[in-house]
Write a protein that holds these residues in place. Structure first.
Motif, PDB file in Angstrom:
ATOM      1  N   ILE A  44       0.872  -1.168   0.000  1.00 17.83           N
ATOM      2  CA  ILE A  44       0.000   0.000   0.000  1.00 17.83           C
ATOM      3  C   ILE A  44       0.910   1.219   0.000  1.00 17.83           C
ATOM      4  N   ARG A  45       0.759   2.067  -1.005  1.00 14.27           N
ATOM      5  CA  ARG A  45       1.687   3.189  -1.178  1.00 14.27           C
ATOM      6  C   ARG A  45       1.179   4.472  -0.521  1.00 14.27           C
ATOM      7  N   GLN A  82       4.390   0.984   1.669  1.00 14.72           N
ATOM      8  CA  GLN A  82       5.613   1.572   1.129  1.00 14.72           C
ATOM      9  C   GLN A  82       5.440   3.078   1.153  1.00 14.72           C
ATOM     10  N   VAL A  83       6.250   3.729   1.987  1.00 20.81           N
ATOM     11  CA  VAL A  83       6.218   5.180   2.078  1.00 20.81           C
ATOM     12  C   VAL A  83       7.272   5.715   1.125  1.00 20.81           C
ATOM     13  N   VAL A 113       1.557   7.400  -8.966  1.00 18.87           N
ATOM     14  CA  VAL A 113       2.141   6.219  -8.354  1.00 18.87           C
ATOM     15  C   VAL A 113       1.081   5.278  -7.771  1.00 18.87           C
ATOM     16  N   GLY A 114      -0.161   5.721  -7.776  1.00 23.22           N
ATOM     17  CA  GLY A 114      -1.235   4.899  -7.220  1.00 23.22           C
ATOM     18  C   GLY A 114      -1.225   4.892  -5.699  1.00 23.22           C
ATOM     19  N   VAL A 119       0.895  12.626   1.787  1.00 23.80           N
ATOM     20  CA  VAL A 119       1.246  13.529   2.874  1.00 23.80           C
ATOM     21  C   VAL A 119       1.929  14.721   2.211  1.00 23.80           C
ATOM     22  N   LEU A 120       1.351  15.900   2.360  1.00 29.56           N
ATOM     23  CA  LEU A 120       1.842  17.092   1.672  1.00 29.56           C
ATOM     24  C   LEU A 120       2.500  18.038   2.670  1.00 29.56           C
ATOM     25  N   MET A 121       3.761  18.389   2.406  1.00 30.20           N
ATOM     26  CA  MET A 121       4.494  19.333   3.255  1.00 30.20           C
ATOM     27  C   MET A 121       5.199  20.323   2.341  1.00 30.20           C
TER      28      MET A 121
END
Length: 134
Positions: A44-45, A82-83, A113-114, A119-121
């Protein structure tokens, strides 16, 4: 996308600078132009998109893969996930900023990337005087 001759010239210039500066130039080049994360099947990305805070600037290069916040998130989530670290130092959220993230290949990669979550920074560099006038 760069042409093969442009890429070869970049590699040659980087190698020359590395030889002259004892490796400092290569480390600088990698910090400003990191490689895209390699995708693993069946995970899970989670895409971490952002500026130097996401990239892990300030963390020793040999420790960035373990201590930048996306790596710490990976440790917390475990092997099912997978981060992916799509952080780029110096980039802005504003398209009118001095170095917009939206103009980077990581922008396209992170959107396609699906990922189950993003997470937006971004925004730190938008506050620089050259990008924002109160």
């Amino acid at each position: 996308m760069r042409s093969p001759s442009s890429r070869a010239l970049t590699i040659a210039a980087t190698a020359t600078l590395t030889a002259l500066t004892g490796g400092a130039a290569l480390l600088g080049y990698l910090a400003w132009n990191p490689r895209a994360p390699r995708l693993k099947r069946g995970r899970i990305r989670i895409a971490c998109v952002g500026d130097s805070n996401t990239y892990g600037a300030g963390v020793a290069t040999d420790r960035r893969s373990r201590h930048a916040y996306p790596a710490q998130l990976q440790d917390l989530l475990g092997e099912r996930y997978q981060v992916l670290n799509y952080g780029l130092s110096g980039r802005t959220l504003l398209d009118s900023g001095n170095w917009p993230y939206s103009c980077e290949r990581f922008d396209h990669l992170s959107r396609n990337v699906g990922a189950r979550a993003i997470v937006l920074m971004l925004g730190t560099n938008d506050a620089k005087p050259c990008n924002w006038d109160p």
